[in-house]
Design a protein around this motif. Structure first.
Motif, PDB file in Angstrom:
ATOM      1  N   SER A   6      18.558 -58.080  49.108  1.00 21.75           N
ATOM      2  CA  SER A   6      19.813 -57.441  49.488  1.00 21.75           C
ATOM      3  C   SER A   6      21.011 -58.130  48.864  1.00 21.75           C
ATOM      4  O   SER A   6      22.044 -57.517  48.675  1.00 21.75           O
ATOM      5  N   SER A  17      27.898 -51.749  53.221  1.00 23.23           N
ATOM      6  CA  SER A  17      26.447 -51.596  53.118  1.00 23.23           C
ATOM      7  C   SER A  17      26.039 -51.866  51.674  1.00 23.23           C
ATOM      8  O   SER A  17      26.833 -51.713  50.749  1.00 23.23           O
ATOM      9  N   ASN A  18      24.814 -52.293  51.499  1.00 21.66           N
ATOM     10  CA  ASN A  18      24.309 -52.460  50.140  1.00 21.66           C
ATOM     11  C   ASN A  18      22.946 -51.806  50.045  1.00 21.66           C
ATOM     12  O   ASN A  18      22.151 -51.845  50.965  1.00 21.66           O
ATOM     13  N   GLY A  19      22.751 -51.146  48.940  1.00 17.09           N
ATOM     14  CA  GLY A  19      21.507 -50.410  48.751  1.00 17.09           C
ATOM     15  C   GLY A  19      21.518 -49.745  47.396  1.00 17.09           C
ATOM     16  O   GLY A  19      22.444 -49.913  46.590  1.00 17.09           O
ATOM     17  N   CYS A  36      29.126 -46.379  48.344  1.00 19.57           N
ATOM     18  CA  CYS A  36      27.864 -45.697  48.631  1.00 19.57           C
ATOM     19  C   CYS A  36      28.119 -44.188  48.591  1.00 19.57           C
ATOM     20  O   CYS A  36      29.273 -43.732  48.546  1.00 19.57           O
TER      21      CYS A  36
END
Length: 155
Positions: A6, A17-19, A36
């Motif tokens: 992550s 958020s991270n993704g 995002c």
């Protein structure tokens, strides 16, 4: 191990958020941000509503289609319009001519930019940018939004 994975992913500027869906957004690199999908759509839709960029996108060009292609026209006044993408991936209908900035109210002033591809001097597209932060000089040409010059616009 999950913590290490992550950390290497980019982080959304709004929701943190991270993704895999967090990436750099915008057509012009200097004006882009890492967001995002959910935050990007929210920001882009709000911008489009406030700037009047609510036109439908141009249909995809099919190179095998041999039918006659007419230029896009306004559905109210039948005048030709120029439909351009904005920096935030929404579309706006602009007039096909320029006017001096003193004749166009500030909410309807647009400028067309030609961003270049990475590592090449070749422009890849035209992108509409609404003029907002710095007012142009009174004689500087700007492209008005078609809603401003439409002869059948609501008074």
């Amino acid at each position: 191990m999950a913590v290490l994975n992550s950390v290497s992913l980019p982080e959304c500027l709004l929701c943190s958020s991270n993704g895999p869906d967090v990436r750099e957004r915008g057509r012009i690199i200097r004006l882009s941000a890492e967001l995002c999908d959910r935050c990007w759509n929210k920001v882009a839709n709000e911008l489009a509503l406030s700037e009047g960029a609510t036109a439908a996108p141009e249909p995809a060009f099919d190179p095998d289609d041999v039918d006659w292609a007419e230029p896009r026209t306004c559905r109210r006044c039948s005048a030709p319009v120029r439909c351009c993408p904005t920096n935030y991936d929404r579309w706006v209908e602009l007039a096909t001519f320029e006017l001096p900035a003193k004749k166009v109210p500030p909410p309807h002033r647009w400028r067309l930019m030609r961003p270049r591809a990475v590592n090449t001097p070749i422009p890849v597209a035209s992108v509409a940018i609404r003029i907002g932060a710095i007012d142009p000089t009174p004689g500087e040409p700007v492209v008005p939004a078609h809603a401003f010059v439409c002869v059948r616009r609501e008074a």
